[in-house]
Design a protein around this motif. Structure first.
Motif, PDB file in Angstrom:
ATOM      1  N   CYS A 121       4.563 -58.890 -16.071  1.00  0.00           N
ATOM      2  CA  CYS A 121       3.110 -59.068 -15.967  1.00  0.00           C
ATOM      3  C   CYS A 121       2.366 -57.843 -15.433  1.00  0.00           C
ATOM      4  O   CYS A 121       1.311 -57.476 -15.971  1.00  0.00           O
ATOM      5  CB  CYS A 121       2.790 -60.314 -15.141  1.00  0.00           C
ATOM      6  SG  CYS A 121       3.216 -61.849 -16.029  1.00  0.00           S
ATOM      7  N   SER A 180      -0.280 -56.182 -18.134  1.00  0.00           N
ATOM      8  CA  SER A 180      -1.687 -56.342 -17.764  1.00  0.00           C
ATOM      9  C   SER A 180      -2.424 -55.012 -17.816  1.00  0.00           C
ATOM     10  O   SER A 180      -3.645 -54.977 -18.004  1.00  0.00           O
ATOM     11  CB  SER A 180      -1.803 -56.951 -16.364  1.00  0.00           C
ATOM     12  OG  SER A 180      -1.278 -56.068 -15.378  1.00  0.00           O
ATOM     13  N   THR A 181      -1.688 -53.917 -17.680  1.00  0.00           N
ATOM     14  CA  THR A 181      -2.293 -52.583 -17.701  1.00  0.00           C
ATOM     15  C   THR A 181      -1.994 -51.832 -18.997  1.00  0.00           C
ATOM     16  O   THR A 181      -2.859 -51.114 -19.513  1.00  0.00           O
ATOM     17  CB  THR A 181      -1.770 -51.743 -16.521  1.00  0.00           C
ATOM     18  OG1 THR A 181      -2.023 -52.438 -15.303  1.00  0.00           O
ATOM     19  CG2 THR A 181      -2.443 -50.381 -16.474  1.00  0.00           C
TER      20      THR A 181
END
Length: 425
Positions: free
Chosen positions: A135, A139-140
């Motif tokens: 995650c 997420s980035t």
């Protein structure tokens, strides 16, 4: 004998009149959350939209393939849900079937619906099928050149031919708007290795794809040059400690920095060879890769901890000796390419090498890869293809760089291109 010759003739003739359709990446716009919820893009250019819809129809409704740009390299895509489409990829590339493929999706929503066969339920997290260790990274770094390994579920919709009979499958969300739009408009996860003939340098221009796969595929979407220039970074967060299986568009340092504590001890896969019959978890670990027709010699810089200082004169002497050795071993060498990076960038080749009386009958091609890791990475495959396919050189010297930052991916590709024919420099 006659039947055998007939069979070869039938299987080697041109299958397609390969079309190249121009598309404009700048005309494609996604909402900020499209890579999560699967919202469709808005396309302002009618020609781009028409080309993408035609390509999407091929992916969705046929067993054939389409070549398209990603931010890394051009991919050769077929439906990851369709065994025949995946077989078409292997056939066009002449790729060994035990070399796994990466599946590209346009969104987490599509991953859940089309691969895990799960609709999003109220109250459930859309990320439930992705282990939490990934995650912080996705997420980035998604959309982008990051591929993660996920466990194969019991009732997976994905073609088993993409996994090469592994308990895991590789998946990513590409950042290139053409790639994302194609996947979204077809609503089909796309299995896509690089769009080159197997063993050849990866393509970063549509012309590279056409050179290798003309008449073997129906369509190439030409979206211009790929910005990253090497394939995606592949990571495995299912083992402890996690591993970087293939360096690529994101550096090891970025993975460790953005991954948090769980990735602080991330190991780098450093196997130089793979045993016959051994299964591999990601593309690029097995078989010959990235190789021009001409012989490649990689000039490897000393590691910083070696405390070896070489002057330009030292490097000149080494290069001169190497050229003489190769010319003595092969009398048919007439044209030589030298690809420079950082140490040889300002080298006076004209007076020091090209005008050497020992080489007066030979032609030299000089290509400068760039002054930064990003430039060298972006230009690498295009330069290898240029000197090999356009300049038709007989021998290629490539100056390597230190294996930090982008250098890890660059040297990974160059060692394979040179078949580990490396000289300390």
């Amino acid at each position: 004998m006659y039947l055998g010759r007939y069979f070869v003739t039938m299987t080697t003739k041109a299958l397609f009149d390969t079309k190249i359709l121009k598309v404009n990446p700048l005309s494609i716009r996604f909402s900020p959350t499209a890579h999560i919820d699967g919202s469709l893009p808005i396309i302002s250019d009618p020609e781009t939209e028409a080309a993408l819809l035609e390509a999407a129809r091929i992916i969705r409704d046929t067993d054939e393939t389409v070549a398209f740009p990603t931010e890394t390299v051009y991919g050769l895509g077929g439906s990851a849900l369709n065994d025949n489409s995946v077989l078409s990829i292997y056939k066009a590339k002449n790729r060994p079937s035990d070399n796994p493929l990466i599946t590209h999706v346009s969104s987490i929503d599509q991953l859940n619906r089309k691969i895990f066969n799960q609709m999003h339920l109220s109250g459930a997290s859309i990320f439930d099928n992705i282990p939490k260790i990934y995650c912080p990274l996705i997420s980035t770094l998604w959309p982008g050149p990051l591929t993660i390994l996920l466990p194969v579920p019991d009732h997976i919709m994905l073609s088993k031919l993409t996994t090469a009979d592994q308990p895991t499958f590789a998946v990513r969300i590409p950042a290139n708007p053409v790639a994302r739009a194609l996947i979204a408009l077809s609503d089909t996860p796309i299995a896509a290795p690089s769009a080159n003939a197997s063993t050849r340098p990866s393509p970063t221009l549509a012309s590279h794809v056409y050179h290798d796969l003309k008449d073997k595929i129906p369509m190439i979407l030409d979206g211009g040059a790929c910005k990253v220039g090497v394939e995606s970074t592949v990571v495995d967060g299912l083992c402890n400690p996690p591993m970087l299986l293939r360096p690529g568009g994101f550096t090891y340092e970025e993975i460790v920095k953005l991954g948090g504590e769980a990735w602080s001890l991330c190991k780098v896969e450093n196997k130089k060879t793979v045993e016959k019959g051994e299964k591999v978890r990601t593309p690029g670990m097995k078989y010959r890769h990235y190789s021009p027709t001409a012989k490649v010699i990689l000039l490897v810089p000393h590691a910083k901890e070696d405390n070896v200082i070489k002057t330009q004169e030292d490097r000149l002497d080494i290069l001169n000796r190497l050229i003489k050795v190769e010319l003595q071993a092969n009398k048919n060498i007439n044209k030589i390419a030298i690809l420079t990076s950082l140490k040889l960038e300002d080298f006076d080749f004209e007076s020091k090498i090209f005008d050497n009386p020992d080489f007066c009958s030979k032609a030299f091609i000089l290509e400068r890869l760039g002054r930064t890791g990003e430039e060298i990475q972006a230009n690498l495959f295009a330069a290898l293809r240029k000197v090999d396919e356009i300049d038709n050189v007989d021998l290629i010297f490539v100056e390597g760089i230190n294996e930090e930052g982008e250098g890890l991916a660059v040297m990974n590709r160059l060692r394979k291109a040179a078949a580990n024919n490396c000289i300390s420099f």
